[in-house]
Write a protein that holds these residues in place. Structure first.
Motif, PDB file in Angstrom:
ATOM      1  N   ALA A 172      35.937 -76.781   5.113  1.00 33.63           N
ATOM      2  CA  ALA A 172      35.851 -75.721   6.177  1.00 33.63           C
ATOM      3  C   ALA A 172      36.128 -76.082   7.457  1.00 33.63           C
ATOM      4  CB  ALA A 172      34.299 -75.048   6.036  1.00 33.63           C
ATOM      5  N   PHE A 173      36.726 -75.076   8.129  1.00 34.87           N
ATOM      6  CA  PHE A 173      37.332 -75.261   9.424  1.00 34.87           C
ATOM      7  C   PHE A 173      36.340 -74.694  10.684  1.00 34.87           C
ATOM      8  CE2 PHE A 173      41.026 -74.440   6.469  1.00 34.87           C
ATOM      9  CZ  PHE A 173      41.428 -75.884   6.221  1.00 34.87           C
ATOM     10  N   GLY A 174      36.517 -75.359  11.678  1.00 28.65           N
ATOM     11  CA  GLY A 174      35.516 -74.994  12.728  1.00 28.65           C
ATOM     12  C   GLY A 174      36.185 -73.678  13.493  1.00 28.65           C
ATOM     13  N   ARG A 175      37.069 -72.996  12.805  1.00 34.42           N
ATOM     14  CA  ARG A 175      37.737 -72.104  13.508  1.00 34.42           C
ATOM     15  C   ARG A 175      38.171 -70.912  12.354  1.00 34.42           C
ATOM     16  NH1 ARG A 175      43.489 -74.114  15.437  1.00 34.42           N
ATOM     17  NH2 ARG A 175      44.108 -75.547  13.633  1.00 34.42           N
ATOM     18  N   PRO A 176      38.483 -69.571  12.565  1.00 33.66           N
ATOM     19  CA  PRO A 176      38.933 -68.724  11.798  1.00 33.66           C
ATOM     20  C   PRO A 176      39.944 -69.346  10.779  1.00 33.66           C
ATOM     21  CG  PRO A 176      38.656 -67.475  13.680  1.00 33.66           C
ATOM     22  CD  PRO A 176      38.513 -69.118  13.916  1.00 33.66           C
ATOM     23  N   LEU A 177      40.003 -68.757   9.593  1.00 32.57           N
ATOM     24  CA  LEU A 177      41.282 -69.423   8.581  1.00 32.57           C
ATOM     25  C   LEU A 177      42.829 -68.985   9.115  1.00 32.57           C
ATOM     26  CD1 LEU A 177      41.906 -70.833   5.925  1.00 32.57           C
ATOM     27  CD2 LEU A 177      41.734 -68.703   4.916  1.00 32.57           C
ATOM     28  N   TYR A 178      42.670 -68.019   9.761  1.00 30.14           N
ATOM     29  CA  TYR A 178      44.224 -67.658  10.001  1.00 30.14           C
ATOM     30  C   TYR A 178      44.731 -68.332  11.203  1.00 30.14           C
ATOM     31  CZ  TYR A 178      42.858 -65.188  14.510  1.00 30.14           C
ATOM     32  OH  TYR A 178      42.423 -65.071  15.819  1.00 30.14           O
ATOM     33  N   GLN A 179      43.746 -68.968  12.019  1.00 28.47           N
ATOM     34  CA  GLN A 179      44.285 -69.747  13.054  1.00 28.47           C
ATOM     35  C   GLN A 179      44.878 -71.167  12.330  1.00 28.47           C
ATOM     36  OE1 GLN A 179      41.089 -69.948  15.921  1.00 28.47           O
ATOM     37  NE2 GLN A 179      41.746 -68.248  17.130  1.00 28.47           N
ATOM     38  N   GLU A 180      43.897 -71.755  11.346  1.00 29.18           N
ATOM     39  CA  GLU A 180      44.233 -72.933  10.744  1.00 29.18           C
ATOM     40  C   GLU A 180      45.740 -72.641  10.126  1.00 29.18           C
ATOM     41  OE1 GLU A 180      43.808 -76.879   9.986  1.00 29.18           O
ATOM     42  OE2 GLU A 180      42.379 -75.424  11.083  1.00 29.18           O
ATOM     43  N   ALA A 181      45.781 -71.303   9.526  1.00 27.80           N
ATOM     44  CA  ALA A 181      47.062 -71.187   8.740  1.00 27.80           C
ATOM     45  C   ALA A 181      48.130 -70.923   9.699  1.00 27.80           C
ATOM     46  CB  ALA A 181      46.882 -69.908   7.807  1.00 27.80           C
ATOM     47  N   GLU A 182      48.132 -70.544  10.745  1.00 23.20           N
ATOM     48  CA  GLU A 182      49.377 -70.231  11.756  1.00 23.20           C
ATOM     49  C   GLU A 182      49.593 -72.002  12.024  1.00 23.20           C
ATOM     50  OE1 GLU A 182      48.636 -66.568  14.117  1.00 23.20           O
ATOM     51  OE2 GLU A 182      47.652 -67.953  14.793  1.00 23.20           O
ATOM     52  N   GLU A 183      48.610 -72.753  12.388  1.00 24.48           N
ATOM     53  CA  GLU A 183      49.141 -74.212  12.995  1.00 24.48           C
ATOM     54  C   GLU A 183      49.747 -74.752  11.640  1.00 24.48           C
ATOM     55  OE1 GLU A 183      46.570 -78.093  14.127  1.00 24.48           O
ATOM     56  OE2 GLU A 183      46.300 -76.206  15.441  1.00 24.48           O
ATOM     57  N   ALA A 184      49.146 -74.769  10.493  1.00 22.83           N
ATOM     58  CA  ALA A 184      49.674 -75.407   9.273  1.00 22.83           C
ATOM     59  C   ALA A 184      50.954 -75.029   8.874  1.00 22.83           C
ATOM     60  CB  ALA A 184      48.723 -75.269   8.248  1.00 22.83           C
ATOM     61  N   THR A 185      51.223 -73.732   9.032  1.00 25.52           N
ATOM     62  CA  THR A 185      52.480 -73.033   8.252  1.00 25.52           C
ATOM     63  C   THR A 185      53.622 -72.789   9.501  1.00 25.52           C
ATOM     64  OG1 THR A 185      51.710 -70.778   8.778  1.00 25.52           O
ATOM     65  CG2 THR A 185      51.447 -71.713   6.808  1.00 25.52           C
ATOM     66  N   GLY A 186      53.106 -72.857  10.747  1.00 20.84           N
ATOM     67  CA  GLY A 186      54.118 -72.582  11.826  1.00 20.84           C
ATOM     68  C   GLY A 186      54.463 -71.400  11.956  1.00 20.84           C
ATOM     69  N   ARG A 187      53.745 -70.338  11.334  1.00 23.77           N
ATOM     70  CA  ARG A 187      54.177 -68.910  11.447  1.00 23.77           C
ATOM     71  C   ARG A 187      53.177 -68.239  11.924  1.00 23.77           C
ATOM     72  NH1 ARG A 187      55.112 -67.834   5.315  1.00 23.77           N
ATOM     73  NH2 ARG A 187      55.837 -65.775   5.814  1.00 23.77           N
ATOM     74  N   ARG A 188      53.330 -67.167  12.873  1.00 21.17           N
ATOM     75  CA  ARG A 188      52.162 -66.461  13.517  1.00 21.17           C
ATOM     76  C   ARG A 188      51.822 -65.226  12.626  1.00 21.17           C
ATOM     77  NH1 ARG A 188      52.278 -62.471  17.259  1.00 21.17           N
ATOM     78  NH2 ARG A 188      50.304 -62.460  18.915  1.00 21.17           N
ATOM     79  N   TYR A 189      50.477 -64.889  12.594  1.00 21.31           N
ATOM     80  CA  TYR A 189      50.356 -63.528  12.115  1.00 21.31           C
ATOM     81  C   TYR A 189      50.747 -62.167  12.983  1.00 21.31           C
ATOM     82  CZ  TYR A 189      47.333 -65.897   8.409  1.00 21.31           C
ATOM     83  OH  TYR A 189      47.006 -66.730   7.475  1.00 21.31           O
TER      84      TYR A 189
END
Length: 263
Positions: A167-184
């Motif tokens: 689990a991340f210490g922040r919302p999943l979408y923020q982790e996904a943005e950093e991991a994928t390099g794509r912004r929601y």
């Protein structure tokens, strides 16, 4: 306690209405056990089968819960889930502390799984395509209120933190943005009602015939390509989805036709 034999409403529904009224008045508090089926039948002067139908109705509505070998209890929570998918983003691009305080999300599993039809359609891939899936369970103080999953294309997540069972210490979408390099940038929500699967009913502690609300949330990048497809399923009778919004004021050139009568 009594029923009206001459009323148009069925006896078991009359009993259910009176039991529900007692719960609302606080005669039986959350977690408190009700009298036995035979005892309630004697109170109303009806057959045990009639009371059983009333109890079954209230179980479907989420008012009561039956524990095998123990009895029938008032469901332990009166909370209602007031949450649209946009709540995961909050009113700003940061952690939504209000949701964090009220709900506890537990990561259940992370791994490749065959995409169900609605997820495959959202990504534009064939049914059953292996995608990365992060499954979760959300609880309030005393009961599960949501089962869900977030799906990603393996090409976007290979070698990233999204593949780790943590689990991340922040919302999943923020982790996904950093991991994928794509912004929601945009998202769509589709909400439907259906019967739960056997697994969903067991996890949410509801009867198999209790309806559930199901959300399909698709988040897109600036090119309108899906980054994440999320699913969430909630017990229907215990769930309200509330959205507050402003209504635009009329402008002078938008006055209604004076000859038009609106009822």
């Amino acid at each position: 306690m009594q029923i009206n034999p001459g009323a148009a409403e069925f006896p078991h529904r009359q009993i259910a209405a009176q039991l529900k009224a007692q719960v609302r008045r606080g005669d039986w508090g959350p977690g408190e056990r009700l009298p036995s089926i035979p005892a309630i039948a004697e109170m109303f002067g009806v057959a045990k089968q009639t009371v059983q139908r009333a109890v079954d109705q209230l179980r479907v509505e989420g008012v009561l819960i039956t524990k095998p070998g123990s009895g029938t209890y008032v469901r332990g929570t009166r909370r209602r889930l007031n949450r649209l998918a946009r709540g995961r983003y909050g009113g700003f691009r940061g952690y939504h502390t209000d949701l964090a305080a009220r709900y506890r999300q537990q990561l259940v599993s992370v791994g490749r799984s065959p995409a169900p039809a609605e997820v495959a359609d959202a990504f534009g891939v064939a049914d059953g395509t292996e995608l990365l899936c992060r499954r979760h369970l959300v609880r309030t103080d005393d009961s599960p209120v949501e089962v869900g999953a977030s799906w990603f294309l393996p090409a976007d997540t290979a070698g990233t933190s999204l593949e780790r069972v943590e689990a991340f210490g922040r919302p999943l979408y923020q982790e996904a943005e950093e991991a994928t390099g794509r912004r929601y940038v945009t998202a769509t929500d589709t909400i439907s009602a259906r019967q739960p699967s056997r697994e969903e009913a067991e996890i949410l502690q509801i009867r198999p015939d209790t309806p559930v609300l199901h959300l399909l949330h698709v988040a897109f990048d600036e090119r309108h390509k899906p980054i994440e497809v999320a699913q969430a399923t909630w017990p229907g009778p215990m769930t309200t989805l509330t959205e507050e919004y402003k209504i635009p004021a009329p402008t002078p050139d938008q006055d209604p036709d004076p000859g038009l009568v609106l009822g």
